[in-house]
Design an enzyme around this catalytic site. Structure first.
Site, short mmCIF file in Angstrom:
data_model
loop_
_atom_site.label_atom_id
_atom_site.label_comp_id
_atom_site.label_asym_id
_atom_site.label_seq_id
_atom_site.Cartn_x
_atom_site.Cartn_y
_atom_site.Cartn_z
N TYR A 78 -16.62 5.25 13.95
CA TYR A 78 -15.22 5.17 13.34
C TYR A 78 -14.56 4.00 14.82
O TYR A 78 -15.23 3.01 13.94
CB TYR A 78 -14.30 5.97 13.58
CG TYR A 78 -12.99 5.68 12.58
CD1 TYR A 78 -12.67 6.13 11.53
CD2 TYR A 78 -11.51 4.62 13.62
CE1 TYR A 78 -11.68 6.05 10.67
CE2 TYR A 78 -11.05 4.46 12.29
CZ TYR A 78 -11.26 4.59 11.34
OH TYR A 78 -9.82 4.22 11.01
N LEU B 125 -2.80 -0.92 3.81
CA LEU B 125 -3.57 -0.87 2.55
C LEU B 125 -5.35 -0.37 2.79
O LEU B 125 -5.30 -0.44 3.99
CB LEU B 125 -3.79 -2.25 1.99
CG LEU B 125 -2.64 -3.30 1.38
CD1 LEU B 125 -3.23 -4.57 1.51
CD2 LEU B 125 -2.87 -2.64 0.54
N PHE C 243 -2.67 -1.22 -5.89
CA PHE C 243 -3.31 -1.33 -7.56
C PHE C 243 -3.16 0.66 -7.75
O PHE C 243 -4.56 0.90 -7.32
CB PHE C 243 -4.32 -1.87 -6.48
CG PHE C 243 -5.17 -2.85 -7.54
CD1 PHE C 243 -4.75 -2.87 -9.01
CD2 PHE C 243 -6.22 -3.35 -7.35
CE1 PHE C 243 -5.42 -3.92 -10.22
CE2 PHE C 243 -6.79 -4.01 -8.14
CZ PHE C 243 -6.17 -4.04 -9.56
N GLU C 244 -3.30 0.54 -9.14
CA GLU C 244 -3.28 1.82 -9.26
C GLU C 244 -3.21 1.94 -10.78
O GLU C 244 -2.88 0.59 -11.63
CB GLU C 244 -2.35 2.89 -8.60
CG GLU C 244 -1.84 3.18 -7.83
CD GLU C 244 -2.88 3.80 -6.81
OE1 GLU C 244 -3.57 3.93 -7.35
OE2 GLU C 244 -2.64 4.53 -5.14
N ALA D 196 -2.98 -7.11 -4.19
CA ALA D 196 -2.40 -6.84 -3.07
C ALA D 196 -2.65 -7.91 -1.39
O ALA D 196 -1.80 -8.80 -1.49
CB ALA D 196 -1.57 -5.79 -1.92
N GLY E 157 0.73 -1.40 0.00
CA GLY E 157 -0.08 0.11 -0.41
C GLY E 157 1.52 1.26 0.11
O GLY E 157 0.71 2.14 1.00
#
Length: 399
Positions: free
Chosen positions: A236, A139, A74-75, A112, A48
């Protein structure tokens, strides 16, 4: 092409290669200015690695400690007349500067969570580095296809038990409103969120790296979390994301056991609330961060991702005496300045009175907005966004 910022909700759908390169360069210059002299990591894997804390971790390792780095992410690459994602341009800029500085830097673009990318990463480590002595797990993804079952899990951002109502802000317009988020409808929503954002994939990575023999003696691994103030807890810490973060923390003893014969150790680092692509989508958080930034900047203790990661490495993970300071739950805390009593008291006071009419005076909503757009390469005064720029930027190590 001429690239202007275009937004859709809480995301910017265009990116500027020159602006993202400036963002990366500024972070590199900050780390270099610290003149770190302590011993640190030498061969680092960042899972990441293309945005946020992961990118800043990679920059800190490389330019603070002269470490060789492998980044996994992951782009989307650029195409003619279609800019790549911010993470793609960030990595291109990072690799360019690393190579110019004589540093090893290679990257892997892919899912990933998949076994395939794990194997590809292991092969690269074996070929070029032999072993790594630090694994950063950073990530942030809304979805995960489980590599063993093939089941696709999607995370949800919901409270548990009761609806949650509080203030939020549209940071584009500075309009403060109340928002109500309905709670989960089933345990399955928690389970899916934990499957995406919990500790299982971190454990899978460490197991595979260990089995392949690519973890060095005394290896460290760190994953990132957030707790935040009481006013965000229902959405959260005590919501679905919080359950996933709890699972992440609960994975630490398991990973420590996996690493025990290497004298390795794992940590969860609780970091500060910041403007990131992920946090911008969480209701309540942009308003809280805007007030927090105002208070912390006035006190001279504001930090962005690079300041946080430099401090994590230099004052927590790699101290002169080798002792990593932990809280009572065994976590690293670099949210200590955010959670100071005086800071939280002032934020609480501002929270009670903030409205659309006074937000520009009592918060740093402009700073929030600028920092958001800078994530995508915009809002830099010295870049001409009316000028033509080359969108077809390549990452040197990815052909």
């Amino acid at each position: 092409m001429i690239i202007q910022p275009r937004t859709r909700g809480f995301i910017c759908i265009t990116t500027h290669p020159e602006g993202t390169a400036k963002n990366v360069h500024n972070q590199i210059e900050y780390v270099k200015s610290k003149n770190i002299t302590t011993e640190g990591p030498k061969k680092v894997l960042v899972i990441g690695a293309s945005t946020g804390f992961g990118l800043s971790s990679r920059i800190t390792a490389a330019f603070g400690y002269n470490a060789a780095t492998i980044g996994v992410f992951f782009e989307k690459p650029a195409a003619p007349n279609k800019p790549g994602t911010a993470g793609w341009y960030n990595t291109a800029a990072f690799e360019k500067e690393a190579l110019e500085a004589g540093l090893y830097a290679k990257s892997i673009n892919g899912d990933a969570f998949s076994d395939e990318v794990k194997k590809q990463t292991i092969e690269l480590i074996k070929k070029d580095l032999g072993q790594v002595d630090l694994v950063v797990y950073s990530l942030a993804s809304p979805r995960r296809t489980h590599p063993k079952t093939g089941v696709a899990h999607s995370s949800v951002l919901k409270p548990i038990g009761e609806p949650f109502t509080n203030k939020t802000v549209d940071f584009h317009t500075a309009n403060v409103t109340d928002i109500t988020i309905n709670p989960i409808e089933s345990q399955e929503e928690i389970d899916n969120t934990v499957a995406v954002m919990g500790g299982e994939d971190w454990k899978f990575w460490i197991e595979d790296l260990k089995e392949a023999g690519v973890l060095a003696e005394g290896v460290k691994t760190v994953a990132y979390s957030y707790i935040g103030p009481e006013l965000t807890h229902k959405i959260y810490k005590d919501g679905t994301i919080g359950m996933a973060k709890k699972d992440l923390e609960n994975t630490v003893p398991t990973i420590n056991n996996i690493l025990s014969d290497l004298n390795g150790v794992s940590y969860v680092s609780v970091n500060k609330a910041l403007v990131t692509q992920s946090s911008s989508a969480i209701p309540v958080v942009p308003l809280y961060v805007s007030l927090l930034y105002k208070v912390m900047k006035e006190k001279g203790i504001h930090e962005g991702t690079i300041e946080q990661m430099e401090r994590l490495f230099a004052e927590r993970l790699y101290t002169n005496d080798g002792i990593v300071p932990l809280d009572q739950e065994g976590r690293i805390r670099v949210d200590d300045l955010e959670m100071r009593d005086d800071v939280q008291k002032e934020v609480d006071d501002l929270w009670k009175i903030v409205t659309s009419e006074n937000i520009n005076e009592i918060s740093d909503i402009k700073g929030y907005r600028d920092e958001f757009f800078q994530l995508f390469g915009f809002n830099y005064d010295d870049i001409n966004y009316e000028a033509d720029t080359n969108e077809l930027v390549e990452v040197p190590s990815i052909k």
